[in-house]
Design a protein around this motif. Structure first.
Motif, PDB file in Angstrom:
ATOM      1  N   THR A  66       0.830  -1.207   0.000  1.00 30.79           N
ATOM      2  CA  THR A  66       0.000   0.000   0.000  1.00 30.79           C
ATOM      3  C   THR A  66       0.866   1.259   0.000  1.00 30.79           C
ATOM      4  O   THR A  66       0.607   2.219  -0.719  1.00 30.79           O
ATOM      5  CB  THR A  66      -0.909   0.003   1.242  1.00 30.79           C
ATOM      6  OG1 THR A  66      -1.626  -1.219   1.268  1.00 30.79           O
ATOM      7  CG2 THR A  66      -1.881   1.152   1.207  1.00 30.79           C
ATOM      8  N   ALA A  67       1.936   1.195   0.799  1.00 29.56           N
ATOM      9  CA  ALA A  67       2.840   2.343   0.866  1.00 29.56           C
ATOM     10  C   ALA A  67       3.522   2.572  -0.481  1.00 29.56           C
ATOM     11  O   ALA A  67       3.754   3.722  -0.882  1.00 29.56           O
ATOM     12  CB  ALA A  67       3.888   2.135   1.962  1.00 29.56           C
ATOM     13  N   ALA A  68       3.819   1.475  -1.191  1.00 31.18           N
ATOM     14  CA  ALA A  68       4.422   1.608  -2.524  1.00 31.18           C
ATOM     15  C   ALA A  68       3.479   2.368  -3.444  1.00 31.18           C
ATOM     16  O   ALA A  68       3.885   3.293  -4.158  1.00 31.18           O
ATOM     17  CB  ALA A  68       4.729   0.224  -3.104  1.00 31.18           C
ATOM     18  N   ALA A  69       2.194   1.980  -3.399  1.00 32.12           N
ATOM     19  CA  ALA A  69       1.197   2.657  -4.242  1.00 32.12           C
ATOM     20  C   ALA A  69       1.075   4.121  -3.831  1.00 32.12           C
ATOM     21  O   ALA A  69       1.037   5.011  -4.690  1.00 32.12           O
ATOM     22  CB  ALA A  69      -0.153   1.953  -4.119  1.00 32.12           C
ATOM     23  N   GLU A  70       1.050   4.359  -2.538  1.00 32.82           N
ATOM     24  CA  GLU A  70       0.921   5.747  -2.065  1.00 32.82           C
ATOM     25  C   GLU A  70       2.103   6.597  -2.508  1.00 32.82           C
ATOM     26  O   GLU A  70       1.945   7.756  -2.890  1.00 32.82           O
ATOM     27  CB  GLU A  70       0.811   5.765  -0.534  1.00 32.82           C
ATOM     28  CG  GLU A  70      -0.597   5.462  -0.057  1.00 32.82           C
ATOM     29  CD  GLU A  70      -0.646   5.134   1.436  1.00 32.82           C
ATOM     30  OE1 GLU A  70       0.435   5.098   2.078  1.00 32.82           O
ATOM     31  OE2 GLU A  70      -1.759   4.904   1.935  1.00 32.82           O
ATOM     32  N   TRP A  71       3.271   5.977  -2.453  1.00 36.99           N
ATOM     33  CA  TRP A  71       4.469   6.713  -2.867  1.00 36.99           C
ATOM     34  C   TRP A  71       4.375   7.099  -4.344  1.00 36.99           C
ATOM     35  O   TRP A  71       4.665   8.229  -4.726  1.00 36.99           O
ATOM     36  CB  TRP A  71       5.712   5.861  -2.620  1.00 36.99           C
ATOM     37  CG  TRP A  71       6.980   6.616  -2.819  1.00 36.99           C
ATOM     38  CD1 TRP A  71       7.606   7.419  -1.923  1.00 36.99           C
ATOM     39  CD2 TRP A  71       7.764   6.663  -4.023  1.00 36.99           C
ATOM     40  NE1 TRP A  71       8.734   7.965  -2.485  1.00 36.99           N
ATOM     41  CE2 TRP A  71       8.859   7.509  -3.764  1.00 36.99           C
ATOM     42  CE3 TRP A  71       7.648   6.058  -5.274  1.00 36.99           C
ATOM     43  CZ2 TRP A  71       9.835   7.778  -4.715  1.00 36.99           C
ATOM     44  CZ3 TRP A  71       8.613   6.324  -6.222  1.00 36.99           C
ATOM     45  CH2 TRP A  71       9.698   7.181  -5.951  1.00 36.99           C
ATOM     46  N   LEU A  72       3.938   6.135  -5.170  1.00 37.56           N
ATOM     47  CA  LEU A  72       3.803   6.404  -6.615  1.00 37.56           C
ATOM     48  C   LEU A  72       2.756   7.484  -6.872  1.00 37.56           C
ATOM     49  O   LEU A  72       2.937   8.353  -7.726  1.00 37.56           O
ATOM     50  CB  LEU A  72       3.419   5.115  -7.350  1.00 37.56           C
ATOM     51  CG  LEU A  72       4.540   4.083  -7.469  1.00 37.56           C
ATOM     52  CD1 LEU A  72       3.988   2.735  -7.905  1.00 37.56           C
ATOM     53  CD2 LEU A  72       5.598   4.579  -8.458  1.00 37.56           C
ATOM     54  N   ILE A  73       1.660   7.403  -6.112  1.00 35.21           N
ATOM     55  CA  ILE A  73       0.589   8.397  -6.277  1.00 35.21           C
ATOM     56  C   ILE A  73       1.099   9.782  -5.900  1.00 35.21           C
ATOM     57  O   ILE A  73       0.869  10.769  -6.604  1.00 35.21           O
ATOM     58  CB  ILE A  73      -0.640   8.007  -5.410  1.00 35.21           C
ATOM     59  CG1 ILE A  73      -1.303   6.764  -5.979  1.00 35.21           C
ATOM     60  CG2 ILE A  73      -1.635   9.166  -5.352  1.00 35.21           C
ATOM     61  CD1 ILE A  73      -2.287   6.105  -5.020  1.00 35.21           C
ATOM     62  N   ALA A  74       1.829   9.834  -4.786  1.00 37.92           N
ATOM     63  CA  ALA A  74       2.352  11.130  -4.330  1.00 37.92           C
ATOM     64  C   ALA A  74       3.299  11.717  -5.363  1.00 37.92           C
ATOM     65  O   ALA A  74       3.271  12.913  -5.665  1.00 37.92           O
ATOM     66  CB  ALA A  74       3.071  10.952  -2.987  1.00 37.92           C
TER      67      ALA A  74
END
Lengths: 74, 442
Positions: B277-285
Motif C-alpha cells: 500500500t505504501a508503494a502505491a501511495e508513494w507512486l501516487i504522491a
C-alpha cells in the motif's frame, strides 16, 4: 516632399508595432518632426494603437480559452 | 493426591503461599541467567519497561511459552542505548533478544523476569551477519549504489510489478493505485514470482529478466508481497537477487515485509517502502507532484501572460494619451519657429537694410556736392582758358597793329624768302584784308 512609407499594420509583429509607435512619438516630440508629415504620423500612430489594442484583446481571449483547460479539476 | 494434607489442617493464605513460592524461586539457577526469546508487547510506563518474552513455534508461529519481564526505570535507558548501539535499531516488539535476568515473584504481579542486561549481537544473529556479508560483497563489487543512483523518470506511470499472483499484497497495491482521487492513469503489469521459500531468489531474478527484456515499456519495478512471517524474509537475503536489483536499469521499489523486517534488497533498491500500500501511495504522491508542478506551471504562465498583457495595456494607454498632446505641441513648436523667423527677419531689416539705406543716401548727397564742385572747377578752368585764349588770339595781335600775310591759297608767309616776285599775297589787318602783288624783292 518625401512621404514616409508605412508597412501595413497587419503585417507587423506586436513588438515591431509598439517600437514604431514609440519611435513616431519620439520623432513628434523632437524638432526633427516635419509639419507636413505630422498628420500622417498622427494617423499612423492612431492606427498602430488600434491594432495593438485589438491584438491584446484577441490574445487575452485566446489565453483565457487555452488556460481554461489547465484549471484544477473539481 | 497422595501426601495431601487433610483439609481440616490449617489452610494457607494467598500471602503465605506467595511467600513460600517466593522463597522457592530464590535459587541461584534463576538468578542472573541469560534468556533468549522474542520480545512482545513492549510498553513503557512510569519510566519502567514492561514486556513479555515468548518462544514461538518455528513453523506455525504459535506461542509455546511466555513470561512477563520488566526493566526498571534506572537501567532501562542504558539497556536501550546499548541495544541500539549494537544492532542499529531500537529495542522493540518482534525482536529476538538475549537478556540477562533474575526470576522474581511478586505477590500481586506474579512471576516476572527482572532484566539487568542485554546481548545485542544475539539479535543481530546469523541472518543479519549474512545480510552484512552480502552488502559488503555488493559494495566491493561497486554495484551497491547503482539502482539508488538512477534518475527517476518523470512521471512514473508504467509499472512492472514482481509479486506472487493472487497475493493479498498485490491486490492492496492495485486497489490503492487505482483508487486515487486524482485519477492518475497508471498502467500496471504483473510479472509473477514465487515470493517465499527456497525458490524465491531464482524466481524473482527470472521475473526481473523478463522485465529487463522490455525495459523501454516501463518506468519502474515494484517488488511486493504481503506481510508473511519474518523468517520468510531470509530468502530475500540473497546475493544474486540483490546484485540483480542493484544493477537493474529501472528504479526498483521494494515493499517486502514490514517496518521491522529488513532485507538486503532494502539497502540496494532505489526506494524501500514498508508495505505494498505504501508503494502505491508513494507512486501516487510522486505523480501528484508532477500534476502539481504542471498546475503551478499553468498558474505561472497565466500570471506571466496576464502581467505582460497588463504591461502592454499600460504602455498603449500611455502612448494613446500622449499622441494628441504631442501632435499639438509639434504644431505649436512650428508656429513658434515661424514667429521667431519673422522676428529675426524684422531684426535683419532694422540692423542691416536701414543703415545701408542711410549710407546710400549719404553717398548720394556726397556725390551731388562732389559733382557740382567738379563742374564748377571745370567751368572756372574753362573761363580762365577762355581769357588766356582771348589774349593770345590773332585778332588781338592784329588789333595791336600786326598783320598776317598769306599766299592766295591761304599759306602763311613768315619770311621774305617765301615771297617771290609776282606772288599774289593777301594781307590781313584787324579791320580787313588787302590783296597785293610783290613787285620787288630784295
Amino acid at each position: 516632399m518625401q512621404k514616409p512609407e508605412f508597412t501595413p499594420v497587419k503585417d507587423l509583429t506586436y513588438t515591431a508595432a509598439v517600437a514604431e509607435l514609440d519611435s513616431i512619438l519620439r520623432t513628434m516630440q523632437s524638432d526633427r518632426c516635419d509639419i507636413d508629415l505630422l498628420a500622417a504620423y498622427t494617423r499612423r500612430a492612431t492606427e498602430l494603437i488600434a491594432e495593438c489594442r485589438s491584438r491584446l484583446t484577441t490574445t487575452d481571449a485566446e489565453l483565457r480559452a487555452i488556460l481554461a483547460d489547465l484549471t484544477p479539476e473539481a | 493426591m497422595s501426601g495431601a494434607r487433610p483439609f481440616d489442617s490449617a489452610p494457607l493464605s494467598v500471602t503465605a503461599l506467595s511467600r513460600i513460592i517466593a522463597g522457592l524461586l530464590s535459587v541461584s539457577d534463576l538468578h542472573d541467567v541469560w534468556i533468549t526469546g522474542e520480545l512482545v508487547d513492549l510498553r513503557a510506563s512510569g519510566g519502567h519497561c514492561y514486556m513479555e518474552l515468548v518462544d514461538k513455534d518455528a513453523g506455525s508461529g504459535r506461542v509455546n511459552a511466555r513470561i512477563k519481564a520488566i526493566m526498571w526505570a534506572n537501567i532501562a535507558p542504558g539497556i536501550g542505548a546499548k541495544f541500539q548501539r549494537g544492532t542499529g535499531q531500537r529495542l522493540q516488539s518482534g525482536l529476538k533478544v538475549m537478556v540477562l535476568g533474575t526470576v522474581n515473584y511478586h505477590p500481586s504481579f506474579g512471576i516476572s523476569v527482572v532484566i539487568t542486561d542485554i546481548n545485542p549481537s544475539y539479535t543481530l544473529g546469523e541472518a543479519e551477519r549474512r545480510r552484512r556479508e552480502i552488502l559488503e560483497r555488493l559494495k566491493a563489487d561497486g554495484v551497491i549504489d547503482l539502482n539508488r543512483s538512477l534518475q527517476w523518470p518523470v512521471p512514473v506511470l508504467r509499472i512492472a510489478v514482481v509479486s506472487a499472483s493472487g497475493a493479498a499484497g498485490y491486490g492492496d497495491f492495485v486497489n490503492q493505485l487505482y483508487s486515487t482521487p486524482r485519477r492518475i492513469r497508471f498502467s500496471v503489469e504483473l510479472f509473477t514470482a514465487v515470493m517465499q521459500g527456497v525458490r524465491t531468489a531464482e524466481s524473482c531474478i527470472a521475473a526481473l529478466d523478463a522485465i529487463g527484456r522490455r525495459v523501454n515499456e516501463f518506468d519502474c519495478v515494484v517488488m511486493i508481497r504481503g506481510g508473511g512471517s519474518s523468517s520468510d524474509l531470509q530468502s530475500f537475503d540473497d546475493y544474486a537477487l540483490a546484485a540483480n536489483v542493484a544493477q537493474f536499469p529501472l528504479p526498483v521499489i521494494v515493499g517486502i515485509g514490514h517496518e521491522r523486517d529488513t532485507t538486503v534488497l532494502d539497502y540496494v533498491a532505489a526506494m524501500r517502502v514498508k508495505t505494498p500500500t505504501a508503494a502505491a501511495e508513494w507512486l501516487i504522491a510522486r505523480a501528484g507532484e508532477c500534476l502539481d508542478r504542471l498546475r503551478q506551471a499553468a498558474a505561472d504562465i497565466l500570471a506571466a501572460a496576464t502581467d505582460r498583457m497588463a504591461g502592454c495595456n499600460t504602455q498603449l494607454s500611455y502612448c494613446e494619451g500622449m499622441l494628441p498632446t504631442v501632435a499639438r505641441a509639434a504644431v505649436q513648436r512650428s508656429r513658434a519657429t515661424l514667429d521667431n523667423a519673422r522676428l529675426s527677419l524684422a531684426g535683419v531689416r532694422a540692423s542691416r537694410i536701414v543703415p545701408e539705406q542711410s549710407r546710400l543716401g549719404a553717398a548720394g548727397d556726397a556725390l551731388k556736392v562732389a559733382s557740382r564742385a567738379i563742374v564748377s572747377r571745370a567751368m572756372e578752368r574753362l573761363d580762365a582758358s577762355a581769357g588766356l585764349l582771348g589774349a593770345l588770339s590773332p585778332e588781338a595781335t592784329l588789333r595791336r597793329g600786326f598783320s598776317v600775310t598769306r599766299t592766295s591759297d591761304g599759306h602763311t608767309i613768315t619770311s621774305a624768302g617765301e615771297a617771290a616776285e609776282g606772288t599774289v599775297i593777301v594781307t590781313t589787318f584787324a579791320d580787313g584784308e588787302v590783296t597785293s602783288t610783290i613787285i620787288n624783292h630784295q
